[in-house]
Scaffold this active site. Structure first.
Site, PDB file in Angstrom:
ATOM      1  N   GLU A  84       0.184   2.662   6.954  1.00 35.07           N
ATOM      2  CA  GLU A  84       0.061   3.602   6.181  1.00 35.07           C
ATOM      3  C   GLU A  84      -0.509   4.881   6.703  1.00 35.07           C
ATOM      4  O   GLU A  84      -0.135   5.881   6.613  1.00 35.07           O
ATOM      5  CB  GLU A  84      -0.977   3.186   4.943  1.00 35.07           C
ATOM      6  CG  GLU A  84      -0.483   1.984   3.874  1.00 35.07           C
ATOM      7  CD  GLU A  84       0.905   2.040   3.700  1.00 35.07           C
ATOM      8  OE1 GLU A  84       1.604   3.151   3.326  1.00 35.07           O
ATOM      9  OE2 GLU A  84       1.605   0.928   3.581  1.00 35.07           O
ATOM     10  N   ALA A 129       0.870  -1.353  -0.101  1.00 38.61           N
ATOM     11  CA  ALA A 129      -0.027   0.092   0.014  1.00 38.61           C
ATOM     12  C   ALA A 129       0.766   1.166  -0.086  1.00 38.61           C
ATOM     13  O   ALA A 129       1.994   0.892   0.118  1.00 38.61           O
ATOM     14  CB  ALA A 129      -1.042  -0.028   1.306  1.00 38.61           C
ATOM     15  N   GLU A 139      10.377   4.117   7.008  1.00 34.02           N
ATOM     16  CA  GLU A 139       9.954   2.790   7.117  1.00 34.02           C
ATOM     17  C   GLU A 139       9.965   2.098   8.496  1.00 34.02           C
ATOM     18  O   GLU A 139       9.361   1.393   8.869  1.00 34.02           O
ATOM     19  CB  GLU A 139      10.549   1.973   5.759  1.00 34.02           C
ATOM     20  CG  GLU A 139       9.748   2.769   4.805  1.00 34.02           C
ATOM     21  CD  GLU A 139       8.325   2.753   4.512  1.00 34.02           C
ATOM     22  OE1 GLU A 139       7.442   2.171   5.284  1.00 34.02           O
ATOM     23  OE2 GLU A 139       7.884   3.571   3.639  1.00 34.02           O
TER      24      GLU A 139
HETATM   25  N1  TRP Z   1       5.871   3.465   1.411  1.00 35.57           N
HETATM   26  C1  TRP Z   1       5.151   2.463   0.977  1.00 35.57           C
HETATM   27  C2  TRP Z   1       4.830   1.658   2.261  1.00 35.57           C
HETATM   28  O1  TRP Z   1       5.734   1.375   2.915  1.00 35.57           O
HETATM   29  C3  TRP Z   1       5.831   1.502  -0.014  1.00 35.57           C
HETATM   30  C4  TRP Z   1       5.474   1.446  -1.397  1.00 35.57           C
HETATM   31  C5  TRP Z   1       4.109   1.266  -1.921  1.00 35.57           C
HETATM   32  C6  TRP Z   1       6.363   1.402  -2.360  1.00 35.57           C
HETATM   33  N2  TRP Z   1       4.237   1.452  -3.226  1.00 35.57           N
HETATM   34  C7  TRP Z   1       5.578   1.361  -3.745  1.00 35.57           C
HETATM   35  C8  TRP Z   1       7.827   1.468  -2.462  1.00 35.57           C
HETATM   36  C9  TRP Z   1       6.019   1.290  -4.868  1.00 35.57           C
HETATM   37  C10 TRP Z   1       8.407   1.493  -3.655  1.00 35.57           C
HETATM   38  C11 TRP Z   1       7.574   1.638  -4.903  1.00 35.57           C
HETATM   39  O2  TRP Z   1       3.830   1.395   2.549  1.00 35.57           O
HETATM   40 ZN    ZN Z   2       5.793   2.291   4.809  1.00 35.02          ZN
END
Ligand code: TRP
Ligand code: ZN
Length: 862
Positions: free
Chosen positions: A304, A268, A326
């Site tokens: 999220e 997500a 993260e």
């Molecule tokens: N930031 C997102 C999460 O940690 C990770 C994520 C979702 C992502 N879609 C992506 C990272 C596409 C790289 C590419 O939940």
């Molecule tokens: Zn994340």
């Protein structure tokens, strides 16, 4: 569009030490979309400001974009040029208005980065570098802008138009179109931009924040899925309340929307006010989702949502700081999940996940610190190391500080860096100041890769015991020599005779290569309980006997340590069995009998504690992995446990039967223990096992029980196996998420013919590489089925490499994620290693290979 991959044989390396502040800032941006799957026109207006004294041109990142027009300060501008994919605009003043126009084709975007089409809707995925596939922009996380977005689209096909922030205005246009405008008042980096257009309905709710503001919540899905959104909406409200209570963080916009899409590269995405989710982490009802799915949905919704503060209000200065958002956000979502049910079971699951994915990464060719020093493709660094080891590093700081100081330190961090793009160093400094501690040496967790090893030897001399601790960090690629780390180890001693605790739990900070702790006045022989709660993400070796481990598995007061002791006992037995062709199973059988019969323990805990370590984890203990021998040793122990404790398994199985489905911690625990018991009954070879499983399969009023029965049958040789697989397939025809389970269950099967079955399934009409969930369900699952994948013939390697090469042409990011199992060749015998290397070499030589795949495959050959 730039979906055609260009071969990258001299790929550019981006280095952390090369960071420079941006030459131009973009405080405001207005975007105007004429949305159409075949051809979408994007007009962007950027208000840019020179940052400091320099004469650098404005450089706008692009990926596959051609400028249809460029204007500067309201006039046509001809002096632009392209530097590869980027647009360069020389500018004379300190502030200008830039307008660009491009045309993109979402329906041809198979990479699922940027603006793409999924099941008739249009949606975006911009993290990490997808925004540059939508419009020209300085696509880096330290350029923060206020966004105004206008969307126009066909009203019948796309009745719902969503973007970040708050809805401002909407209206009807000509020729059946309509439009909507959204403004996001919070400056944000481009990776958090999102829009969605589609024929969607919402499950709506409200949340009243701690200061009394009402937030309108919406979970947006296609109409037939609406009934499956209550759990996600509920989890969202719980998350919002939890972040207020535990971290003092309040939501900041008037709306919070989530959209579920079927084609998605990750779990997500935390786009400001408009989260976009892989539909597998939203949709649930008892008939289609397992308890595991329900829990994962709540965890990802929370994750999220928590990013709104740890990621959005405070973002990352550059992508090397990814673990800043993260690691911290995973730590936060783990805390949330622990508070919803059994904290002990949650910790067991998290540690099991860490050992299954992060430890092997740290021990292999792709090892990197939680703050990497360089990358070719940032998409390859969304790893278990950044996420899960990153969370462990935050957890260790929380342990060192204690709860009150940790909260003071996170308050300080949120307050000081709100509205900025920050670094890991900023976070650690906040911990130091807020907690009043010195973390100078602790910072090595950010720079050194590799899983530390601790050896702990307890020696008794009369009423005294001496605990000798020793640490080492193994060499990893590019880091041959390591410095000692700070390892917070929780430990306690128990009396071997009475089972009484001989001291309070202590927190030792092991910060030297060697250290000794002496315990005096011990009334009886002590047994060591160490790394309790998994206080440090390390591998611990002790001189404890099988008897000590059995004792701890029954008497330790830390449930995680009880689990660990049992795991270690099982592991020692299995490793001996692999080495010698057989082993005495008596100690494990006794310990499992004991745990099963312990009425004081939560059934959910018991179910985890009696499970054998995975084949892969057994392999991780060995100098050279022998997949066949490991499989046989594990099956033999499973069979013995099944037979020796058949009465106990049947009692547990029958005792857990429920009248009707309920989603509660107690009901989940009952389903869990019953699935584990069914597995053991079958492993023991009981004559009625297949009938028992099939009856459960047919009778079940929920997916957890039905899927557990299917898994048991799918691993066996009964003719009921085919009947169950076919009934399952027919019942769920058209339900993509459940069909994923159907593919995955077959790919994970322990049967001898799994490779052949999986090779056939790629030709099944429901199989497609274009959907990442489906590709992972079959190819990803097969490649972690240790025995099947590592078949000595090499057919597993060849098959997965073929699929990866094909997938790379569609979706490099998802393809590159499948490399690690092949990259583990050093851990196998020469015959397998040669075959694995040959496949990696074939991948590297594939024409038109993406840089994602090139980086992962070429590094895996070193
Ligand atoms: N930031 C997102 C999460 O940690 C990770 C994520 C979702 C992502 N879609 C992506 C990272 C596409 C790289 C590419 O939940
Ligand atoms: Zn994340």
């Amino acid at each position: 569009m730039a979906d055609a991959q260009t071969a990258t044989h001299a790929p550019t390396i981006t280095r952390r030490e090369d960071y420079r502040a941006p030459d131009w800032r973009v405080p405001e941006i207005a975007l105007d979309f004429d949305l159409d799957p075949a051809s979408t026109r994007v007009r962007a207006t950027l208000w840019v400001e020179r940052n400091g004294v320099h004469d650098a041109p404005l450089r706008l990142d692009g990926d596959g974009l051609t400028p249809a027009s460029v204007r500067v300060d309201g006039a046509d501008f001809a002096d632009w040029s392209m530097d590869g994919p980027a647009l360069l605009i020389p500018l004379g003043g300190s502030a200008h208005t830039i307008e660009t126009e491009v045309v993109i084709a979402p329906e041809r975007n198979t990479q699922l980065q940027g603006l793409y089409a999924s099941q008739g809707m249009l949606c975006t995925q911009c993290e990490a570098e997808g925004f540059r596939r939508i419009t020209f922009f300085p696509d880096r996380p330290d350029v923060l802008s206020r966004y105004k977005v206008r969307m126009t689209a066909d009203k019948a096909r796309f009745p719902v138009l969503l973007a970040n922030g708050d809805p401002i205005a909407q209206g009807d246009g000509e020729d059946g179109t309509h439009w909507a405008e959204w403004h996001d008042p919070f400056p944000k980096p481009s990776y958090l931009f999102a829009l969605v257009a589609g024929d969607l309905v919402a499950n709506r709710g409200t949340f009243t924040t701690m200061s009394g503001r009402d937030v309108a919540l919406g979970i947006w899905v296609r109409a037939p899925d609406l009934a499956k959104t209550d759990h996600a909406l509920h989890a969202l409200k719980l998350s919002m309340a939890w972040d207020e209570k535990v971290y003092g963080r309040e939501y900041d916009l008037d709306v919070f929307n989530i959209v579920a899409v079927d084609d998605f590269n990750f779990g997500a995405m935390e786009n400001k006010g408009l989260n976009v989710f892989n539909s597998r982490y939203i949709l649930a009802d008892p008939d289609t989702a397992t308890d595991y799915d329900y829990d994962a949905i709540a965890a990802v919704v929370a994750h999220e949502y928590f990013h709104n503060w740890s990621g959005n209000r405070i973002t990352c200065r550059d992508w090397f700081q990814l673990s800043l958002k993260e690691g911290f956000t995973v730590f936060r979502d783990q805390g949330f999940s622990a508070d919803q049910g059994s904290a002990a079971v949650k910790r067991i699951e998290d540690v099991r996940g860490l050992r299954a994915s992060q430890f092997p990464e740290d021990a292999g060719p792709l090892a990197h610190p939680i703050r990497p020093d360089e990358y070719i493709e940032i998409g390859n660094f969304y790893t278990a190391t950044i996420y899960n080891k990153g969370a462990e590093v935050i957890r260790m700081m929380a342990t060192i500080l204690g709860p009150e100081k940790f909260r003071a330190a996170t308050d300080l961090y949120f307050e000081r860096f709100d509205g900025t793009a920050a670094t890991c160093e900023d976070f650690v400094q906040s911990m130091e100041e807020g907690g009043g501690v010195d973390l100078t040496q602790f910072r090595r967790w950010y720079s050194q890769a590799g899983t530390p090893r601790v050896s702990a030897t307890l020696a008794q001399e009369g009423g005294r015991a001496r605990l000798s601790l020793r640490q080492s960090v193994p060499p990893t690629p590019g880091q041959p020599v390591k410095e000692p780390m700070v390892l917070p180890l929780k430990l306690r001693l128990f009396g071997a005779i009475t089972g009484r605790a001989l001291c309070e739990e202590q927190l030792i900070l092991l910060d030297r290569p060697e250290h000794e702790v002496v315990f005096e006045n011990l009334p009886e022989t002590p047994v060591l309980s160490i790394n309790r709660g998994f206080s440090a993400p390390v591998i611990v070796e002790t001189n404890r006997t099988a008897q000590d481990l059995a004792f701890l598995s029954a008497h330790d007061d830390d449930p995680f340590a009880r689990y660990e002791a049992m795991q270690q006992l099982m592991l020692d037995t299995l490793v001996a069995s692999v080495a010698n062709g057989a082993a005495d199973h008596g100690a494990v059988i006794d310990a499992v009998r004991n745990t099963l019969g312990d009425a004081r323990m939560d059934p959910a805990f018991i179910a985890e504690a009696v499970l054998l370590p995975s084949e892969a984890f057994i392999g991780d203990q060995m100098a050279v992995v022998d997949p066949e021998a490991i499989f046989r040793a594990r099956e033999a122990l499973r069979a013995d446990l099944g037979r020796a404790l058949e009465g106990e398994w049947r009692a547990a199985y029958e005792g857990a039967a429920a009248e009707r489905f309920e989603y509660s911690p107690a009901a989940k625990g009952a389903r869990r223990i019953s699935s584990v018991a069914l597995g053991y009954i079958a492993a023991g070879g009981a004559a009625d096992a297949a009938e028992l499983a099939f009856a459960q399969f047919e009778r079940a009023d929920n997916m957890t029980d039905r899927h557990a029965a299917l898994t048991t049958l799918a691993n066996g040789v009964s003719p009921l196996r085919e009947a169950a697989l076919e009934a399952f397939y027919k019942r769920y025809a058209g339900n993509g998420l459940v069909l994923d389970k159907w593919f995955q269950t077959q790919a994970l099967s322990s049967r001898d013919d799994t490779a052949q079955v999986v090779e056939g399934l790629v030709n099944h009409p429901d199989f497609t590489l274009a959907n990442p969930n489906r590709a992972r369900a079959l190819i990803g699952a097969f490649s972690v089925n240790q025995r099947a994948f590592h078949d000595i013939s090499g057919r597993g390697y060849r098959f997965v490499a073929d699929q990866m090469i094909a997938l790379d042409r569609l979706n490099p990011q998802t393809a590159a994620k499948l490399i690690p199992p092949l990259g583990r060749w050093k851990r196998f015998d020469a015959a397998r290693a040669a075959k694995m290397r040959a496949e990696l070499e074939r991948i590297v030589a594939a024409p038109g290979l993406s840089k994602d795949m090139f980086e992962q495959a070429s590094k895996s050959l070193d």
